[in-house]
Design an enzyme around this catalytic site. Sequence first.
Site, PDB file in Angstrom:
ATOM      1  N   CYS A   1       0.832  -1.199   0.000  1.00 42.07           N
ATOM      2  CA  CYS A   1       0.000   0.000   0.000  1.00 42.07           C
ATOM      3  C   CYS A   1       0.874   1.258   0.000  1.00 42.07           C
ATOM      4  O   CYS A   1       1.921   1.311   0.627  1.00 42.07           O
ATOM      5  CB  CYS A   1      -0.928   0.111   1.189  1.00 42.07           C
ATOM      6  SG  CYS A   1      -2.024  -1.289   1.362  1.00 42.07           S
TER       7      CYS A   1
ATOM      8  N   ARG B   1       4.043   0.002  -4.788  1.00 45.19           N
ATOM      9  CA  ARG B   1       3.802  -0.523  -3.435  1.00 45.19           C
ATOM     10  C   ARG B   1       2.542  -1.381  -3.359  1.00 45.19           C
ATOM     11  O   ARG B   1       2.267  -1.996  -2.334  1.00 45.19           O
ATOM     12  CB  ARG B   1       3.670   0.635  -2.447  1.00 45.19           C
ATOM     13  CG  ARG B   1       4.892   1.514  -2.380  1.00 45.19           C
ATOM     14  CD  ARG B   1       4.699   2.595  -1.360  1.00 45.19           C
ATOM     15  NE  ARG B   1       4.580   2.048  -0.040  1.00 45.19           N
ATOM     16  CZ  ARG B   1       5.584   1.768   0.770  1.00 45.19           C
ATOM     17  NH1 ARG B   1       6.808   1.995   0.370  1.00 45.19           N
ATOM     18  NH2 ARG B   1       5.381   1.274   1.960  1.00 45.19           N
TER      19      ARG B   1
ATOM     20  N   TRP C   1      -2.488  -2.897  -1.659  1.00 49.26           N
ATOM     21  CA  TRP C   1      -2.059  -4.291  -1.799  1.00 49.26           C
ATOM     22  C   TRP C   1      -2.824  -5.011  -0.705  1.00 49.26           C
ATOM     23  O   TRP C   1      -2.535  -4.859   0.476  1.00 49.26           O
ATOM     24  CB  TRP C   1      -0.554  -4.395  -1.577  1.00 49.26           C
ATOM     25  CG  TRP C   1       0.029  -5.739  -1.872  1.00 49.26           C
ATOM     26  CD1 TRP C   1       0.436  -6.204  -3.088  1.00 49.26           C
ATOM     27  CD2 TRP C   1       0.282  -6.791  -0.933  1.00 49.26           C
ATOM     28  NE1 TRP C   1       0.920  -7.481  -2.959  1.00 49.26           N
ATOM     29  CE2 TRP C   1       0.843  -7.869  -1.652  1.00 49.26           C
ATOM     30  CE3 TRP C   1       0.088  -6.939   0.437  1.00 49.26           C
ATOM     31  CZ2 TRP C   1       1.217  -9.063  -1.048  1.00 49.26           C
ATOM     32  CZ3 TRP C   1       0.453  -8.140   1.040  1.00 49.26           C
ATOM     33  CH2 TRP C   1       1.014  -9.182   0.297  1.00 49.26           C
TER      34      TRP C   1
ATOM     35  N   ASN D   1      -1.660   2.271   5.615  1.00 51.00           N
ATOM     36  CA  ASN D   1      -0.751   1.219   5.179  1.00 51.00           C
ATOM     37  C   ASN D   1      -0.301   0.480   6.430  1.00 51.00           C
ATOM     38  O   ASN D   1       0.148   1.115   7.375  1.00 51.00           O
ATOM     39  CB  ASN D   1       0.436   1.858   4.455  1.00 51.00           C
ATOM     40  CG  ASN D   1       1.596   0.899   4.236  1.00 51.00           C
ATOM     41  OD1 ASN D   1       2.740   1.297   4.227  1.00 51.00           O
ATOM     42  ND2 ASN D   1       1.325  -0.368   4.065  1.00 51.00           N
ATOM     43  N   GLY D   2      -0.472  -0.849   6.436  1.00 51.93           N
ATOM     44  CA  GLY D   2      -0.083  -1.628   7.605  1.00 51.93           C
ATOM     45  C   GLY D   2      -1.182  -2.593   7.978  1.00 51.93           C
ATOM     46  O   GLY D   2      -2.087  -2.864   7.179  1.00 51.93           O
TER      47      GLY D   2
ATOM     48  N   GLU E   1      19.520 -15.247  -7.549  1.00 51.51           N
ATOM     49  CA  GLU E   1      18.937 -13.944  -7.866  1.00 51.51           C
ATOM     50  C   GLU E   1      18.316 -13.968  -9.270  1.00 51.51           C
ATOM     51  O   GLU E   1      17.210 -13.445  -9.484  1.00 51.51           O
ATOM     52  CB  GLU E   1      20.029 -12.859  -7.754  1.00 51.51           C
ATOM     53  CG  GLU E   1      19.593 -11.457  -8.143  1.00 51.51           C
ATOM     54  CD  GLU E   1      18.377 -10.939  -7.387  1.00 51.51           C
ATOM     55  OE1 GLU E   1      17.937 -11.564  -6.412  1.00 51.51           O
ATOM     56  OE2 GLU E   1      17.833  -9.919  -7.828  1.00 51.51           O
TER      57      GLU E   1
ATOM     58  N   LYS F   1      14.340 -13.360 -10.278  1.00 49.88           N
ATOM     59  CA  LYS F   1      13.900 -12.369 -11.275  1.00 49.88           C
ATOM     60  C   LYS F   1      12.991 -13.024 -12.311  1.00 49.88           C
ATOM     61  O   LYS F   1      11.940 -12.479 -12.658  1.00 49.88           O
ATOM     62  CB  LYS F   1      15.104 -11.736 -12.014  1.00 49.88           C
ATOM     63  CG  LYS F   1      15.982 -10.798 -11.243  1.00 49.88           C
ATOM     64  CD  LYS F   1      15.351  -9.494 -10.852  1.00 49.88           C
ATOM     65  CE  LYS F   1      14.659  -9.583  -9.543  1.00 49.88           C
ATOM     66  NZ  LYS F   1      15.357  -9.371  -8.320  1.00 49.88           N
TER      67      LYS F   1
ATOM     68  N   GLU G   1       9.562 -13.902 -10.709  1.00 46.83           N
ATOM     69  CA  GLU G   1       8.649 -12.843 -10.284  1.00 46.83           C
ATOM     70  C   GLU G   1       8.127 -11.979 -11.418  1.00 46.83           C
ATOM     71  O   GLU G   1       7.018 -11.470 -11.301  1.00 46.83           O
ATOM     72  CB  GLU G   1       9.206 -12.005  -9.130  1.00 46.83           C
ATOM     73  CG  GLU G   1      10.450 -11.229  -9.384  1.00 46.83           C
ATOM     74  CD  GLU G   1      10.966 -10.516  -8.122  1.00 46.83           C
ATOM     75  OE1 GLU G   1      10.232 -10.379  -7.140  1.00 46.83           O
ATOM     76  OE2 GLU G   1      12.121 -10.102  -8.147  1.00 46.83           O
TER      77      GLU G   1
ATOM     78  N   HIS H   1      21.555 -34.637  -7.365  1.00 44.10           N
ATOM     79  CA  HIS H   1      20.959 -35.249  -6.175  1.00 44.10           C
ATOM     80  C   HIS H   1      19.437 -35.126  -6.171  1.00 44.10           C
ATOM     81  O   HIS H   1      18.830 -35.160  -5.115  1.00 44.10           O
ATOM     82  CB  HIS H   1      21.551 -34.621  -4.910  1.00 44.10           C
ATOM     83  CG  HIS H   1      23.014 -34.891  -4.753  1.00 44.10           C
ATOM     84  ND1 HIS H   1      23.509 -36.120  -4.370  1.00 44.10           N
ATOM     85  CD2 HIS H   1      24.100 -34.106  -4.992  1.00 44.10           C
ATOM     86  CE1 HIS H   1      24.844 -36.069  -4.339  1.00 44.10           C
ATOM     87  NE2 HIS H   1      25.216 -34.854  -4.730  1.00 44.10           N
TER      88      HIS H   1
ATOM     89  N   LYS I   1       6.469  -3.830  -3.625  1.00 43.31           N
ATOM     90  CA  LYS I   1       7.904  -3.542  -3.502  1.00 43.31           C
ATOM     91  C   LYS I   1       8.385  -3.679  -2.054  1.00 43.31           C
ATOM     92  O   LYS I   1       9.452  -4.213  -1.803  1.00 43.31           O
ATOM     93  CB  LYS I   1       8.150  -2.114  -4.002  1.00 43.31           C
ATOM     94  CG  LYS I   1       9.588  -1.659  -3.915  1.00 43.31           C
ATOM     95  CD  LYS I   1      10.331  -2.026  -5.154  1.00 43.31           C
ATOM     96  CE  LYS I   1      11.800  -1.657  -5.091  1.00 43.31           C
ATOM     97  NZ  LYS I   1      12.586  -2.563  -5.932  1.00 43.31           N
TER      98      LYS I   1
END
Length: 607
Positions: free
Chosen positions: A2, A28, A75, A101-102, A482, A486, A489, A505, A602
């Site tokens: 948010c 966000r 969000w 937000n929260g 990494e 990428k 996502e 394995h 984010k």
Amino acid sequence: MCGIIGVAAQKGNVVPLIIGGLKRLEYRGYDSAGIAVVSGSTVSVRKGAGKIEHVVVAKGFEELNGSTGIGHTRWATHGAPNDINAHPHTDCTGSIAVVHNGIIKNYAELKEELVARGHRFSSETDTEVIAHLIEEELRRQGSFRHAFQEAVKRLEGSFAIAVLYSGEPDRIYFAKKDSPLVVGLGRGANFLASDIPAFLEHTRRVIVLRDGEAGWITSQEVHIENVYTGESVDVPGRVRTISWSPSMAAKGGYPHFMLKEIHEQPRALRDTFYGLSSDESLAKAAELLAGAERIYVTAAGTSFHAGLLFDYYMLRLAGRTVRAFIASEYEWFKGVPGRGDVLLAISQSGETMDTLKAVRLFKEHGARVIALSNVYESAIPRESGIAIYTRAGPEIGVAASKTFLTQALALLLLAGHAARISGRITRDEMAEIMSAASKANRLAQRAISVSEGVVRTVAKWFSKKGNAYILSRGIGVPIAMEGALKVKEISYIHAEAYPAGESKHGPIALIEPGFPVFFLLVDQHLKELKGNVMEMKARGATVVAVGPPRSEILSESDIHIPAPEAPPLLEPFTLTPPLQLLAYYTAVSLGYNPDKPRNLAKTVTVE
Ligand code: M6R
């Protein structure tokens, strides 16, 4: 998680400023958006589900007009992303509008109490209780300021809140705990936002609010106090002028922020190198590490991968083992750290709740904490004993890119200094590390230039695949992890990274003809990597070699994505950009917007 914005202007209509700010905060969260303004003595709200661009038009945001207003991009946490759950939320009278937000942890108890007192709720959100709680307190307190303070004191959990009240049409009330909130001081207008880029076009003078702080802004005034103690904050003493420029938060001619941020890496690395070369905090942090009994590193997502590089650098340079752990697993360490231990917490945003919780746990046990962040005075650096900052500039793309490599560079310097202080390397060896690190920007530049054209073509082929492995050895493993993050996502292709030797394995069982396996060619392990390439080839995998042209591997590979030669410790700067570009161009080939991957935000300020 948010984004919120508030603008109080002396005159004119703030709606375009709020919409502009919301677009910059969209990274966000982007499942719904809303806006509220006070015109005359009425609070008007427009909101709806969907991306901002769509909601602005569909819900007629631009039909509103007022010189004080708030906005929100969501969000979803409590309640599905729909029109009703979109913020702002209002009280029963419609005179109080709240964006948040929260997470309000005690919202269920508060809601029950308020419903019993006759309040009518329309959404499933935790946020709506705030509006009704203020309304309830207003009945008792008489003054809105006190009603707001009393309501805030009853909230448990995390919050950055902005509130409009029709009875005080030129003011925006705010409060902050465990979610970011920044005040921007402009000419003829003051701002509130979750992040600086939201108002960077209008001002670079900011106050980063601290936990427990609350107050209000008007176009002329900023008042801040600690809501729990009543202590006033010296506002002029807290103002900082930040060095970010508005162009840093704009696309600068690129189709997406992510592509711009990948291309910005040479600049970001140069600034980080020069910024940290004479940084006292880095020197203090290195001293702390050199004297530490045990060293831990924690982070989430991309920052965790940088943490694994730190582990590698510390072992190679300082001969020290580092225990790296994913921040959300911090509870493993209850009762473990001691006073002589040091935790390094890495977070580009400085606000990730999991990482913050790990920091708090280690502090409770008496351990010392070093933070590495990209955002000045954000929560994690503020709660840590020593804060080091990368100089990547604002990163808007949800997928981290330039912040990863700037973290890697900062961590190489940190490990180098710790090794020097503990006498593990000589002055000359340290000078060599500094000289190599000073070239990281050029290596990244070359990596982008030599790989981008090939990657565009490879991405077209790769976009038709559903799975992939990215394999390497040694320093290449965190880079592979990494790269896989990428790819997952932003292109939604299932990609897994493994140490190449581990693939036999278990993971190799999935290989069938045409399965893409990317190998990152790190120089120290070419012989072993060749063996792993052969194993994959024998089972029909399509092998993509990423790295300098090593004939012994290229002869066995189907595709080659070139990268320049690099000294051993600097391979992250040459092997990461091709993978970032691969994820980017694959997402674009598939018609996805790489800047706004589905389900992601984010900054993750919830546990
Ligand atoms: O701000 P932080 O570095 O603490 O964020 C950590 C992760 O949430 C972040 O790296 C996330 O994994 C990104 N989506 C990676 O691209």
